[in-house]
Scaffold this motif. Structure first.
Motif, PDB file in Angstrom:
ATOM      1  N   UNK A  16       0.768  -1.157   0.035  1.00 41.21           N
ATOM      2  CA  UNK A  16      -0.065  -0.077   0.004  1.00 41.21           C
ATOM      3  C   UNK A  16       0.922   1.208  -0.064  1.00 41.21           C
ATOM      4  N   UNK A  17       1.967   1.111   0.790  1.00 37.03           N
ATOM      5  CA  UNK A  17       2.671   2.501   0.923  1.00 37.03           C
ATOM      6  C   UNK A  17       3.495   2.785  -0.394  1.00 37.03           C
ATOM      7  N   UNK A  18       4.045   1.635  -1.085  1.00 37.68           N
ATOM      8  CA  UNK A  18       4.809   1.697  -2.105  1.00 37.68           C
ATOM      9  C   UNK A  18       3.935   2.044  -3.290  1.00 37.68           C
ATOM     10  N   UNK A  19       2.685   1.550  -3.377  1.00 31.59           N
ATOM     11  CA  UNK A  19       1.695   1.972  -4.558  1.00 31.59           C
ATOM     12  C   UNK A  19       1.603   3.268  -4.480  1.00 31.59           C
ATOM     13  N   UNK A  20       1.219   3.832  -3.233  1.00 28.73           N
ATOM     14  CA  UNK A  20       0.734   5.105  -2.992  1.00 28.73           C
ATOM     15  C   UNK A  20       1.914   6.247  -3.436  1.00 28.73           C
ATOM     16  N   UNK A  21       2.907   5.962  -2.930  1.00 28.12           N
ATOM     17  CA  UNK A  21       4.329   6.739  -3.040  1.00 28.12           C
ATOM     18  C   UNK A  21       4.540   6.885  -4.673  1.00 28.12           C
ATOM     19  N   UNK A  22       4.656   5.662  -5.113  1.00 28.79           N
ATOM     20  CA  UNK A  22       5.106   5.410  -6.608  1.00 28.79           C
ATOM     21  C   UNK A  22       4.064   6.086  -7.674  1.00 28.79           C
ATOM     22  N   UNK A  23       2.953   6.706  -7.232  1.00 29.56           N
ATOM     23  CA  UNK A  23       1.901   6.972  -8.278  1.00 29.56           C
ATOM     24  C   UNK A  23       2.119   8.614  -8.224  1.00 29.56           C
ATOM     25  N   UNK A  24       2.435   9.158  -9.299  1.00 29.10           N
ATOM     26  CA  UNK A  24       2.543  10.639  -9.264  1.00 29.10           C
ATOM     27  C   UNK A  24       1.544  11.373  -9.009  1.00 29.10           C
ATOM     28  N   UNK A  25       0.478  10.856  -9.481  1.00 32.33           N
ATOM     29  CA  UNK A  25      -1.081  11.526  -9.294  1.00 32.33           C
ATOM     30  C   UNK A  25      -1.231  11.792  -7.772  1.00 32.33           C
ATOM     31  N   UNK A  26      -0.605  11.270  -6.984  1.00 31.50           N
ATOM     32  CA  UNK A  26      -0.964  11.116  -5.558  1.00 31.50           C
ATOM     33  C   UNK A  26      -0.036  12.203  -4.722  1.00 31.50           C
ATOM     34  N   UNK A  27       0.932  12.910  -5.353  1.00 30.64           N
ATOM     35  CA  UNK A  27       1.879  13.522  -4.868  1.00 30.64           C
ATOM     36  C   UNK A  27       1.227  14.913  -4.245  1.00 30.64           C
ATOM     37  N   UNK A  28       0.433  15.733  -4.742  1.00 35.95           N
ATOM     38  CA  UNK A  28      -0.129  16.560  -4.324  1.00 35.95           C
ATOM     39  C   UNK A  28      -0.920  16.377  -2.829  1.00 35.95           C
ATOM     40  N   UNK A  29      -1.162  15.321  -2.431  1.00 31.84           N
ATOM     41  CA  UNK A  29      -1.772  14.845  -1.323  1.00 31.84           C
ATOM     42  C   UNK A  29      -0.778  14.829  -0.150  1.00 31.84           C
TER      43      UNK A  29
END
Length: 155
Positions: A16-29
């Motif tokens: 879960x942590x890896x998938x979230x961090x490695x998705x650029x579209x999540x960066x603003x969060x």
């Protein structure tokens, strides 16, 4: 040359942590100063994938293009800048630690020769920002889990 190494323990599964961090579209969060990020090549992250990010750096609006340089699912995610005010390389590594995920971030950066930025001031600001980013990432992922599971968050 700026060198920063930090880490955080997040009480969530490594995937879960890896998938979230490695998705650029999540960066603003979870990345302070990031307004938007999106992939500009490919549907999924892989070495050689490009993404663009828009944000603020030392009070100025900046846009940068980045290339994914490391991608090992649940282990390593890295990228380097191709444009923008800094020449940088960032790498996140992920490890299982007592049922949690240890996130390590390493960033190296050089201020461009044409830049007016003071490297010492920039290094202090970048370190503070990376600490805040890891704190926001931890809070976001742990709180999402607590809400989804309807359990109290214990630290």
């Amino acid at each position: 040359m700026i060198n920063i190494n930090l880490n955080a323990t997040i009480y969530r599964p490594i995937r879960q942590v890896f998938d979230f961090v490695s998705t650029p579209e999540n960066d603003f969060q979870w990345q302070y100063g990031t307004l938007a990020s999106s992939r500009i090549s490919g549907d999924v992250n892989a070495i050689g994938t490009f993404f663009r990010s828009v944000g603020h750096l030392m009070g100025e609006r900046v846009q940068g293009t980045y290339e994914v340089t490391d991608f090992e699912p649940n282990r390593k995610y890295g990228f380097k800048s191709l444009s923008g005010p800094l020449h940088s390389q960032t790498c996140y590594t992920f490890e299982i630690a007592n049922g949690s995920t240890q996130v390590n971030v390493s960033t190296q950066a050089n201020v461009g020769k044409s830049s007016q930025m003071d490297e010492r001031i920039l290094e202090k600001k970048m370190k503070k920002q990376l600490k805040e980013n890891l704190k926001m990432l931890k809070e976001l992922l742990e709180e999402q889990a607590a809400v989804m599971n309807k359990i109290p968050l214990v630290r």
